[in-house]
Design a protein around this motif. Structure first.
Motif, mmCIF file in Angstrom:
data_model
loop_
_atom_site.group_PDB
_atom_site.id
_atom_site.type_symbol
_atom_site.label_atom_id
_atom_site.label_comp_id
_atom_site.label_asym_id
_atom_site.label_seq_id
_atom_site.Cartn_x
_atom_site.Cartn_y
_atom_site.Cartn_z
ATOM 1 N N MET A 1 0.843 -1.173 0.000
ATOM 2 C CA MET A 1 0.000 0.000 0.000
ATOM 3 C C MET A 1 0.889 1.237 0.000
ATOM 4 S SD MET A 1 -2.922 1.100 2.768
ATOM 5 C CE MET A 1 -4.313 0.294 2.025
ATOM 6 N N SER A 2 0.489 2.228 -0.756
ATOM 7 C CA SER A 2 1.242 3.471 -0.859
ATOM 8 C C SER A 2 0.513 4.576 -0.092
ATOM 9 C CB SER A 2 1.375 3.853 -2.328
ATOM 10 O OG SER A 2 2.085 5.045 -2.461
ATOM 11 N N PHE A 3 1.267 5.376 0.631
ATOM 12 C CA PHE A 3 0.690 6.451 1.438
ATOM 13 C C PHE A 3 1.267 7.785 0.986
ATOM 14 C CE2 PHE A 3 0.573 2.678 4.132
ATOM 15 C CZ PHE A 3 -0.752 2.675 4.532
ATOM 16 N N THR A 4 0.476 8.844 1.159
ATOM 17 C CA THR A 4 0.930 10.186 0.805
ATOM 18 C C THR A 4 0.295 11.219 1.730
ATOM 19 O OG1 THR A 4 1.194 11.780 -0.989
ATOM 20 C CG2 THR A 4 -0.900 10.584 -0.910
ATOM 21 N N ILE A 5 0.973 12.353 1.852
ATOM 22 C CA ILE A 5 0.419 13.483 2.602
ATOM 23 C C ILE A 5 0.160 14.655 1.666
ATOM 24 C CG2 ILE A 5 1.287 12.913 4.904
ATOM 25 C CD1 ILE A 5 3.118 15.452 2.833
ATOM 26 N N LYS A 6 0.302 14.414 0.360
ATOM 27 C CA LYS A 6 0.169 15.480 -0.622
ATOM 28 C C LYS A 6 -1.276 15.891 -0.883
ATOM 29 C CE LYS A 6 4.540 14.664 -2.916
ATOM 30 N NZ LYS A 6 5.229 14.415 -4.180
ATOM 31 N N THR A 7 -2.228 15.078 -0.437
ATOM 32 C CA THR A 7 -3.637 15.412 -0.602
ATOM 33 C C THR A 7 -4.361 15.225 0.724
ATOM 34 O OG1 THR A 7 -4.312 13.154 -1.175
ATOM 35 C CG2 THR A 7 -3.628 14.586 -3.004
ATOM 36 N N THR A 8 -5.497 15.874 0.861
ATOM 37 C CA THR A 8 -6.316 15.704 2.064
ATOM 38 C C THR A 8 -6.753 14.253 2.198
ATOM 39 O OG1 THR A 8 -7.092 17.967 1.832
ATOM 40 C CG2 THR A 8 -8.404 16.524 3.233
ATOM 41 N N GLU A 9 -7.090 13.637 1.076
ATOM 42 C CA GLU A 9 -7.503 12.228 1.091
ATOM 43 C C GLU A 9 -6.358 11.330 1.532
ATOM 44 O OE1 GLU A 9 -7.845 14.235 -1.641
ATOM 45 O OE2 GLU A 9 -10.003 14.606 -1.476
ATOM 46 N N GLY A 10 -5.147 11.672 1.105
ATOM 47 C CA GLY A 10 -3.969 10.901 1.502
ATOM 48 C C GLY A 10 -3.720 10.974 2.994
ATOM 49 N N VAL A 11 -3.830 12.176 3.549
ATOM 50 C CA VAL A 11 -3.660 12.345 5.003
ATOM 51 C C VAL A 11 -4.742 11.559 5.737
ATOM 52 C CG1 VAL A 11 -3.722 14.006 6.909
ATOM 53 C CG2 VAL A 11 -2.494 14.563 4.803
ATOM 54 N N SER A 12 -5.971 11.611 5.239
ATOM 55 C CA SER A 12 -7.073 10.871 5.867
ATOM 56 C C SER A 12 -6.829 9.370 5.824
ATOM 57 C CB SER A 12 -8.401 11.199 5.181
ATOM 58 O OG SER A 12 -8.743 12.541 5.389
ATOM 59 N N ALA A 13 -6.295 8.877 4.702
ATOM 60 C CA ALA A 13 -6.016 7.444 4.572
ATOM 61 C C ALA A 13 -4.922 7.002 5.549
ATOM 62 C CB ALA A 13 -5.611 7.115 3.139
ATOM 63 N N VAL A 14 -3.885 7.813 5.683
ATOM 64 C CA VAL A 14 -2.815 7.504 6.640
ATOM 65 C C VAL A 14 -3.384 7.509 8.054
ATOM 66 C CG1 VAL A 14 -0.651 8.304 7.642
ATOM 67 C CG2 VAL A 14 -0.965 8.383 5.168
ATOM 68 N N GLU A 15 -4.153 8.527 8.373
ATOM 69 C CA GLU A 15 -4.758 8.648 9.703
ATOM 70 C C GLU A 15 -5.608 7.425 10.020
ATOM 71 O OE1 GLU A 15 -5.809 10.441 13.383
ATOM 72 O OE2 GLU A 15 -4.128 10.735 12.035
ATOM 73 N N LYS A 16 -6.435 7.014 9.072
ATOM 74 C CA LYS A 16 -7.320 5.851 9.255
ATOM 75 C C LYS A 16 -6.495 4.576 9.455
ATOM 76 C CE LYS A 16 -11.395 3.823 8.977
ATOM 77 N NZ LYS A 16 -12.288 3.873 10.098
ATOM 78 N N PHE A 17 -5.456 4.377 8.645
ATOM 79 C CA PHE A 17 -4.627 3.185 8.754
ATOM 80 C C PHE A 17 -3.943 3.117 10.112
ATOM 81 C CE2 PHE A 17 -0.877 0.551 8.100
ATOM 82 C CZ PHE A 17 -1.418 -0.547 7.441
ATOM 83 N N LEU A 18 -3.475 4.269 10.583
ATOM 84 C CA LEU A 18 -2.748 4.302 11.857
ATOM 85 C C LEU A 18 -3.660 4.190 13.076
ATOM 86 C CD1 LEU A 18 -0.008 6.947 11.009
ATOM 87 C CD2 LEU A 18 0.300 4.474 11.302
ATOM 88 N N GLU A 19 -4.973 4.202 12.863
ATOM 89 C CA GLU A 19 -5.899 3.957 13.979
ATOM 90 C C GLU A 19 -5.718 2.546 14.525
ATOM 91 O OE1 GLU A 19 -9.920 4.647 12.725
ATOM 92 O OE2 GLU A 19 -9.655 6.813 12.659
ATOM 93 N N THR A 20 -5.370 1.611 13.654
ATOM 94 C CA THR A 20 -5.274 0.206 14.051
ATOM 95 C C THR A 20 -3.893 -0.404 13.823
ATOM 96 O OG1 THR A 20 -6.132 -0.474 11.899
ATOM 97 C CG2 THR A 20 -7.742 -0.212 13.686
#
Length: 69
Positions: free
Chosen positions: A1-20
């Motif tokens: 899986m690839s993660f990014t902080i370059k978009t709001t959606e990317g930050v949200s995806a990282v945040e969600k993944f790091l919840e668990t």
């Protein structure tokens, strides 16, 4: 899986993944995904917000000191 902080959606995806997960590698130790995102954060001069992305901030706060100067 690839993660990014370059978009709001990317930050949200990282945040969600790091919840668990403790690391973006999905394992018990940091991996290539973690290094890649740390490099991206450094290149973009991005500082995660502890109020809006608490999981991303905690992950960054833990790993950032291990980046090469």
């Amino acid at each position: 899986m690839s993660f990014t902080i370059k978009t709001t959606e990317g930050v949200s995806a990282v945040e969600k993944f790091l919840e668990t997960n403790s690391y973006l590698s999905g394992g018990n130790t940091p991996g290539v995904q973690d290094k890649n995102l740390l490099d991206e954060i450094e290149a973009e001069k991005f500082t995660p917000c502890c109020n809006t992305a608490a999981n991303l901030f905690g992950w960054w706060w833990t790993l950032a000191p291990f980046q090469a100067p």
